[in-house]
Design a protein around this motif. Structure first.
Motif, PDB file in Angstrom:
ATOM      1  N   ALA A 141       0.837  -1.216   0.000  1.00  0.00           N
ATOM      2  CA  ALA A 141       0.000   0.000   0.000  1.00  0.00           C
ATOM      3  C   ALA A 141       0.865   1.257   0.000  1.00  0.00           C
ATOM      4  O   ALA A 141       0.558   2.221  -0.701  1.00  0.00           O
ATOM      5  N   VAL A 142       1.962   1.267   0.784  1.00  0.00           N
ATOM      6  CA  VAL A 142       2.796   2.480   0.784  1.00  0.00           C
ATOM      7  C   VAL A 142       3.500   2.644  -0.562  1.00  0.00           C
ATOM      8  O   VAL A 142       3.597   3.755  -1.087  1.00  0.00           O
ATOM      9  N   GLN A 143       3.930   1.531  -1.133  1.00  0.00           N
ATOM     10  CA  GLN A 143       4.601   1.624  -2.448  1.00  0.00           C
ATOM     11  C   GLN A 143       3.627   2.138  -3.502  1.00  0.00           C
ATOM     12  O   GLN A 143       3.954   3.024  -4.283  1.00  0.00           O
ATOM     13  N   GLN A 144       2.418   1.568  -3.484  1.00  0.00           N
ATOM     14  CA  GLN A 144       1.439   1.964  -4.503  1.00  0.00           C
ATOM     15  C   GLN A 144       1.025   3.415  -4.311  1.00  0.00           C
ATOM     16  O   GLN A 144       0.859   4.149  -5.280  1.00  0.00           O
ATOM     17  N   THR A 145       0.860   3.831  -3.056  1.00  0.00           N
ATOM     18  CA  THR A 145       0.454   5.220  -2.808  1.00  0.00           C
ATOM     19  C   THR A 145       1.542   6.171  -3.296  1.00  0.00           C
ATOM     20  O   THR A 145       1.255   7.187  -3.938  1.00  0.00           O
ATOM     21  N   ARG A 146       2.783   5.831  -3.041  1.00  0.00           N
ATOM     22  CA  ARG A 146       3.877   6.700  -3.498  1.00  0.00           C
ATOM     23  C   ARG A 146       3.912   6.763  -5.028  1.00  0.00           C
ATOM     24  O   ARG A 146       4.091   7.821  -5.627  1.00  0.00           O
ATOM     25  N   HIS A 147       3.674   5.604  -5.625  1.00  0.00           N
ATOM     26  CA  HIS A 147       3.637   5.491  -7.087  1.00  0.00           C
ATOM     27  C   HIS A 147       2.497   6.351  -7.653  1.00  0.00           C
ATOM     28  O   HIS A 147       2.650   7.038  -8.656  1.00  0.00           O
ATOM     29  N   ILE A 148       1.356   6.338  -6.964  1.00  0.00           N
ATOM     30  CA  ILE A 148       0.181   7.035  -7.484  1.00  0.00           C
ATOM     31  C   ILE A 148       0.279   8.545  -7.304  1.00  0.00           C
ATOM     32  O   ILE A 148      -0.036   9.308  -8.204  1.00  0.00           O
ATOM     33  N   ILE A 149       0.693   9.011  -6.096  1.00  0.00           N
ATOM     34  CA  ILE A 149       0.632  10.467  -5.867  1.00  0.00           C
ATOM     35  C   ILE A 149       2.004  11.137  -5.807  1.00  0.00           C
ATOM     36  O   ILE A 149       2.087  12.359  -5.699  1.00  0.00           O
ATOM     37  N   GLY A 150       3.057  10.327  -5.823  1.00  0.00           N
ATOM     38  CA  GLY A 150       4.389  10.894  -5.979  1.00  0.00           C
ATOM     39  C   GLY A 150       4.948  11.658  -4.796  1.00  0.00           C
ATOM     40  O   GLY A 150       5.789  12.536  -4.982  1.00  0.00           O
ATOM     41  N   TYR A 151       4.493  11.401  -3.566  1.00  0.00           N
ATOM     42  CA  TYR A 151       5.148  12.011  -2.404  1.00  0.00           C
ATOM     43  C   TYR A 151       6.459  11.290  -2.111  1.00  0.00           C
ATOM     44  O   TYR A 151       6.611  10.117  -2.446  1.00  0.00           O
ATOM     45  N   GLN A 152       7.394  12.005  -1.458  1.00  0.00           N
ATOM     46  CA  GLN A 152       8.735  11.413  -1.306  1.00  0.00           C
ATOM     47  C   GLN A 152       8.827  10.365  -0.201  1.00  0.00           C
ATOM     48  O   GLN A 152       9.687   9.510  -0.226  1.00  0.00           O
ATOM     49  N   ARG A 153       7.953  10.502   0.810  1.00  0.00           N
ATOM     50  CA  ARG A 153       7.934   9.491   1.861  1.00  0.00           C
ATOM     51  C   ARG A 153       6.472   9.139   2.132  1.00  0.00           C
ATOM     52  O   ARG A 153       5.652  10.045   2.336  1.00  0.00           O
ATOM     53  N   VAL A 154       6.172   7.842   2.116  1.00  0.00           N
ATOM     54  CA  VAL A 154       4.809   7.395   2.422  1.00  0.00           C
ATOM     55  C   VAL A 154       4.892   6.334   3.519  1.00  0.00           C
ATOM     56  O   VAL A 154       5.683   5.392   3.428  1.00  0.00           O
ATOM     57  N   MET A 155       4.088   6.541   4.567  1.00  0.00           N
ATOM     58  CA  MET A 155       4.161   5.622   5.716  1.00  0.00           C
ATOM     59  C   MET A 155       2.772   5.115   6.092  1.00  0.00           C
ATOM     60  O   MET A 155       1.784   5.782   5.830  1.00  0.00           O
ATOM     61  N   ILE A 156       2.744   3.953   6.728  1.00  0.00           N
ATOM     62  CA  ILE A 156       1.521   3.551   7.430  1.00  0.00           C
ATOM     63  C   ILE A 156       1.797   3.850   8.894  1.00  0.00           C
ATOM     64  O   ILE A 156       2.752   3.329   9.486  1.00  0.00           O
ATOM     65  N   TYR A 157       0.971   4.731   9.432  1.00  0.00           N
ATOM     66  CA  TYR A 157       1.096   5.134  10.828  1.00  0.00           C
ATOM     67  C   TYR A 157      -0.059   4.489  11.569  1.00  0.00           C
ATOM     68  O   TYR A 157      -1.223   4.794  11.318  1.00  0.00           O
ATOM     69  N   LYS A 158       0.284   3.558  12.486  1.00  0.00           N
ATOM     70  CA  LYS A 158      -0.782   2.816  13.165  1.00  0.00           C
ATOM     71  C   LYS A 158      -0.943   3.295  14.611  1.00  0.00           C
ATOM     72  O   LYS A 158       0.052   3.479  15.319  1.00  0.00           O
ATOM     73  N   PHE A 159      -2.187   3.498  15.027  1.00  0.00           N
ATOM     74  CA  PHE A 159      -2.440   3.892  16.411  1.00  0.00           C
ATOM     75  C   PHE A 159      -2.440   2.665  17.302  1.00  0.00           C
ATOM     76  O   PHE A 159      -3.080   1.666  16.986  1.00  0.00           O
ATOM     77  N   HIS A 160      -1.753   2.764  18.440  1.00  0.00           N
ATOM     78  CA  HIS A 160      -1.822   1.705  19.448  1.00  0.00           C
ATOM     79  C   HIS A 160      -3.010   1.991  20.380  1.00  0.00           C
ATOM     80  O   HIS A 160      -3.583   3.062  20.346  1.00  0.00           O
ATOM     81  N   GLN A 161      -3.315   0.992  21.223  1.00  0.00           N
ATOM     82  CA  GLN A 161      -4.440   1.103  22.155  1.00  0.00           C
ATOM     83  C   GLN A 161      -4.453   2.408  22.959  1.00  0.00           C
ATOM     84  O   GLN A 161      -5.490   3.028  23.147  1.00  0.00           O
ATOM     85  N   ASP A 162      -3.272   2.838  23.431  1.00  0.00           N
ATOM     86  CA  ASP A 162      -3.215   4.027  24.295  1.00  0.00           C
ATOM     87  C   ASP A 162      -3.141   5.322  23.485  1.00  0.00           C
ATOM     88  O   ASP A 162      -2.923   6.389  24.051  1.00  0.00           O
ATOM     89  N   GLY A 163      -3.311   5.246  22.173  1.00  0.00           N
ATOM     90  CA  GLY A 163      -3.386   6.461  21.359  1.00  0.00           C
ATOM     91  C   GLY A 163      -2.058   6.876  20.747  1.00  0.00           C
ATOM     92  O   GLY A 163      -2.028   7.692  19.837  1.00  0.00           O
ATOM     93  N   HIS A 164      -0.946   6.328  21.232  1.00  0.00           N
ATOM     94  CA  HIS A 164       0.319   6.702  20.584  1.00  0.00           C
ATOM     95  C   HIS A 164       0.438   5.898  19.293  1.00  0.00           C
ATOM     96  O   HIS A 164      -0.358   4.989  19.048  1.00  0.00           O
TER      97      HIS A 164
END
Ligand code: BLA
Length: 509
Positions: free
Chosen positions: A152-175
């Motif tokens: 998903a991060v590779q495809q998103t970068r490929h599609i919209i061309g941003y230089q860094r694409v990450m999956i940022y996941k929330f943990h139970q405590d919100g961090h």
């Protein structure tokens, strides 16, 4: 991370910034087309001064929009957007102002309508719609969740061309944590880094649950004020042009990021995470391009929901053999002590626990490493009087006032299951502490700073240097499946106890 800070951050009214980002123009009108507020750059774009249009009809803009004078184009668009009592505009609509084409994006704000004008011309030259089909099939081809995220991060970068694409996941405590990343080779990796909950405060998360994309095109541009007849600031929750919180702008500048774009990942109605995209120069992508990225986010969201159901199912199945073994061991037991001895070893192995205890009619039957009888007695009576649910589970004994009696012991995790709603009888499992190290992006403290006049202001971190924190006092958390299985075993033990009582009664008759 202190909770005052979280509160402070979450109080900022980011939905009413009184300004928009400078790449567009905003008109706030009512259903008759009377303009109540607008962005101060109206004149620069249309040649008509905002003092001339405020309080007047949007038809005043028709000339600039190349529309017929008699035709109240924007009012018509609004009325066409109502379907069975629901406002569902077919965004975007196209207009031309001078030589430039704009997307008109309609939304509602209280009794008024927001009309966002955004340039069609973007910093992405290829139409991403051509790529999205192939990208989605790429993503769907994988079975493993981690590979899907990486894809998903590779495809998103490929599609919209941003230089860094990450999956940022929330943990139970919100961090949160960066759990997948695709970036330009010369950028350093942020994979595995953790960020405190206050980096994305609660009211911002609510907005990302409501609108699935958020573009911050250029952190260096000054926002454009909204001017108008109404003194009350207009709610811009649904405007794609909403100006960005100054704290967040500072945060991005501290990170050396010039443009950021986020896509919400929603699983079972909750904000599970974000596809977070960064660019190291300003970057504007238009409405359709953002919608394409949103589609990737939606497909990813359902992949995550499906995979997590599947893995829960798999986990449940993997427990079944152990449960059967435990049930079998209960068959020839004579009394409570017998029951605990017969299944104790299996219970510890199945639940990865150090102790198993049965507190029955005021007596403790323990297996493995368990707290003292008085501690368990106290815990049982506190649970019975304060905790109505049949199961109680914690992975941090020290955070729970119910468990004050266990503070300072080696037990960090407790799961308790009530034998019946009326009695103070409980089954317990105990886990020991499992120390771990968290890699934070910057030390998450010192957020309130003081300006020249000694006035406090909230400030984001200005260092994202890796900071290692040793986390103590936690056990491995009890999963939902483990809790379900514990209840299932409780039922079997209940059954074994009832059978014994019946046998004894028959003998006595
Ligand atoms: C918003 N903060 C955000 C957003 C992200 C982050 C992704 C969504 C908007 C965007 O796409 O930029 C944080 N970005 C991160 C993190 C990573 C990342 C953690 O790339 C990790 C890789 N920020 C602070 C403090 C406050 C704060 C102390 O550090 C509180 C006062 C606020 N963050 C803040 C606000 C927003 C925000 C108010 C909302 C911005 C908006 O939508 O207007």
């Amino acid at each position: 991370m202190n909770s005052d800070l979280l509160d402070l951050c979450s109080q900022e009214p980011i939905h009413i910034p009184g300004a928009i980002q400078s790449h567009g123009m905003l008109i706030v009108m009512d259903e008759k087309g009377i303009i109540h507020q607008c962005s101060a750059n109206v004149e620069a774009l249309t040649g008509i001064s905002y003092t001339d249009i405020l309080g007047g009809s949007v038809t005043l803009l028709n000339k600039a929009l190349g529309k017929d004078h008699a035709n109240n184009f924007l009012v018509e668009l609004v009325s066409l957007s109502w379907h069975d009592g629901e406002f569902r505009p077919s965004n975007p609509y196209q207009v031309r102002i001078g030589r430039e084409f704009f997307n008109v994006i309609l939304s509602q704000s209280a009794d008024n309508y927001l009309v966002d004008f955004e340039p069609q011309q973007s910093d992405l030259f290829q139409d991403p719609q051509n790529k999205v089909g192939a990208s989605l099939s790429h993503m769907l081809a994988d079975n493993e969740l981690q590979s899907i995220l990486e894809n998903a991060v590779q495809q998103t970068r490929h599609i919209i061309g941003y230089q860094r694409v990450m999956i940022y996941k929330f943990h139970q405590d919100g961090h949160g944590e960066v759990i997948a990343e695709d970036r330009e080779a010369e950028l350093e990796s942020w994979l595995g880094l953790h960020y405190p909950a206050s980096d994305i405060p609660q009211q911002a998360r609510e907005l990302y649950k409501r609108n699935y994309t958020r573009l911050i095109a250029n952190v260096h541009e000054q926002p454009i004020s909204i001017v108008g007849l109404d003194p009350a600031p207009v709610d811009l929750s649904d405007s794609s042009l909403r100006a960005v919180s100054p704290v967040h702008i500072r945060y991005l500048k501290n990170m050396k990021v010039d443009s950021s774009f986020s896509v919400s990942i929603i699983v079972e109605g909750e904000l599970w995470g974000l596809i977070a995209c960064h660019n190291y120069s300003p970057r504007y992508i238009n409405y359709r391009q953002r919608e394409t990225a949103k589609l990737v986010g939606q497909v990813l969201s359902s992949c995550i929901a499906m995979r997590s159901q599947e893995s829960q199912q798999k986990e449940l199945l993997s427990f079944q053999a152990a449960v059967m073994e435990i049930v079998r061991s209960l068959q020839n037991t004579d009394n409570i002590a017998d029951i605990v001895q017969a299944c104790g070893a299996n219970m510890l192995k199945t639940f990865d626990a150090v102790g198993f205890a049965f507190y029955f009619e005021g007596e403790l039957y323990g297996f493995g490493d368990v707290p003292y009888e008085e501690q368990i007695a106290l815990l049982s009576s506190k649970l019975a009087s304060t905790h109505a649910a049949e199961i109680f589970a914690t992975d941090q004994v020290s955070s729970d006032s119910l468990l004050a009696d266990l503070a300072g012991t080696s037990f960090a995790g407790v799961m308790a299951c009530q034998l019946s709603a009326e009695l103070k009888d409980y089954l317990f499992l105990f886990r020991e502490e499992k120390a771990s190290v968290v890699r934070w992006a910057g030390k998450p403290d010192k957020i309130v700073e003081f300006d020249d006049k000694a006035q406090p202001f909230i400030s984001p971190r200005n260092s994202f240097e890796q900071w290692l924190q040793e986390v103590k006092g936690y056990a491995r958390p009890w999963s939902t499946t483990e809790q379900q299985i514990f209840i299932q075993i409780r039922d079997e033990i209940n059954y074994a106890v009832a059978r014994k009582v019946n046998e004894l009664r028959k003998l006595n008759e």
